[in-house]
Design a protein around this motif. Structure first.
Motif, PDB file in Angstrom:
ATOM      1  N   ASN A   1       3.993   8.592   4.768  1.00  0.00           N
ATOM      2  CA  ASN A   1       2.781   9.356   5.074  1.00  0.00           C
ATOM      3  C   ASN A   1       1.659   8.447   5.561  1.00  0.00           C
ATOM      4  O   ASN A   1       0.893   8.811   6.460  1.00  0.00           O
ATOM      5  CB  ASN A   1       2.317  10.131   3.838  1.00  0.00           C
TER       6      ASN A   1
ATOM      7  N   HIS B   1      -2.958   7.253   4.044  1.00  0.00           N
ATOM      8  CA  HIS B   1      -2.090   8.177   3.297  1.00  0.00           C
ATOM      9  C   HIS B   1      -2.885   9.368   2.784  1.00  0.00           C
ATOM     10  O   HIS B   1      -2.539  10.520   3.011  1.00  0.00           O
ATOM     11  CB  HIS B   1      -1.425   7.437   2.138  1.00  0.00           C
TER      12      HIS B   1
ATOM     13  N   MET C   1      -2.592  13.258   4.136  1.00  0.00           N
ATOM     14  CA  MET C   1      -2.071  14.239   3.178  1.00  0.00           C
ATOM     15  C   MET C   1      -3.121  15.301   2.856  1.00  0.00           C
ATOM     16  O   MET C   1      -2.813  16.494   2.762  1.00  0.00           O
ATOM     17  CB  MET C   1      -1.633  13.540   1.889  1.00  0.00           C
TER      18      MET C   1
END
Lengths: 141, 224
Positions: A77, B154, B158
């Motif tokens: 991610n 990240h 997200m």
């Protein structure tokens, strides 16, 4: 001061501050890379904030790649976010500043002489705006 | 959630269960049942509940008395990677041990200097001490910038994805925490790089941030 001059002077100031840091044990290339990485991350945070605000009005869909290179999901991610948000800014900044060496024109006779604080203040303001928006949205509003 | 399925609760799922939820057909709904310890599927508007069970990468449902396989997923070797439990425990233990040793690093270093003091002049010791501190500061500066940027990207990606799926309720608090701490890590690393701030307090903060992302990474590897 025009926006172009401001942009290059912030870089010139940060790169010179890093080069003048006598205590730093790593080389000028690495210093320049980290300088440009910090600046690109600040720009990415600005973009993220804009995307958050746009998303509150309209659905812009998922803009991130789905990667599966590493064990777990955390690094995948992070890499996906970096490619989507950070890499374009990194390439643009590299070409504009380091590759063309345009910042050298602004090293002398510049108005911003803050020993690196200008870049750090820009990053801190960008990060604070983004995190405050998240904290406010998640827990306050 | 992909496929537009109704998902009531997206709690602790195995990797296969989360993949099933992700690729669930539109006409199926799903919820996590803690009493059964698994995922419970149903047809939202059909009126008949489905019985279900999952086996490895397949989802089986019973509908009108007949069991059938809804879909088959790729092998876990190509679609994902999960760490065996013993390995997850071992890495978590290793991470915690490394943190404890690292946290005591300053203490042991001072002890080493104390023992070395007898063989060196005060001036030599000061120079050695200074060089050693600078090495530590520069190393932590690098670590902070890299881990901070990883954490920031990240959490940002997200959080944005989650926000688009279901608003602020879907945003995980850990991602907000990652964003704050990641940005702090970049700031500490940047300040050390420019020589603006470089003192033991900053190194302690930097070390804590590095440790935080190390534990987050290990936790992610253990659970996903």
């Amino acid at each position: 001061m025009g926006i172009k001059r401001l942009y290059y002077e912030v870089f010139a100031d940060a790169i010179e501050a890093a080069a003048n840091n006598k205590d730093a044990l790593y080389g000028p290339k690495e210093q320049r890379f980290y300088t440009i990485l910090i600046f690109s991350t600040a720009q990415s945070l600005n973009l993220l904030l804009i995307l958050f605000i746009i998303s509150s009005f309209t659905n812009i869909g998922n803009i991130f790649f789905k990667l599966n290179f590493f064990p777990g999901t955390y690094l995948d991610n992070a890499l996906s976010g970096f490619i989507t948000l950070g890499l374009p800014f990194l390439i643009i900044n590299y070409l504009l500043v380091l590759h063309s060496k345009t910042y050298l024109k602004y090293t002398e006779n510049r108005k911003i002489k803050t020993k690196g604080w200008a870049l750090m203040i820009y990053f801190i303001c960008s990060a604070m705006a983004f995190t405050l928006y998240m904290v406010m949205g998640k827990w306050v509003l | 959630m992909g496929g537009g399925s109704m998902v009531r609760n997206y709690g602790k799922l195995t990797y296969q269960q989360s993949q099933i939820m992700r690729y669930l057909p539109n006409y199926l709904g799903a919820e996590v049942s803690y009493s059964f310890g698994g995922v419970f599927f149903w047809i939202p508007h059909g009126g008949k509940e489905l019985r279900r069970w999952t086996k490895e990468n397949e989802l089986f449902i019973q509908y009108e008395g007949r069991w059938s396989s809804v879909m088959e997923f790729g092998s876990s070797g190509t679609d994902g990677w999960s760490m065996p439990e013993w390995a997850a425990n071992a890495t978590t233990g290793l991470g915690v041990t490394t943190g404890i040793i690292g946290g005591n690093y300053g203490l042991t270093r001072n002890h080493a200097y104390r023992y070395a003091y007898g063989g060196k002049t005060a001036r030599q010791l000061t120079a050695l001490h200074f060089t050693h501190h600078m090495k530590v500061a520069n190393f932590l500066g690098r670590v902070n910038i890299v881990t901070g940027i990883i954490g920031t990207y990240h959490s940002g990606s997200m959080a944005l994805s989650a926000y688009q799926e279901g608003g602020w309720e879907q945003v995980n608090p850990w991602h907000v925490s990652d964003a704050v701490i990641g940005a702090g890590g970049v700031v500490v690393g940047g300040l050390a790089m420019f020589g603006i701030v470089s003192n033991p307090v900053g190194w302690g903060v930097g070390f804590g941030i590095g440790l935080y992302f190390g534990v987050r990474l290990i936790n992610d590897l253990s659970t996903n």
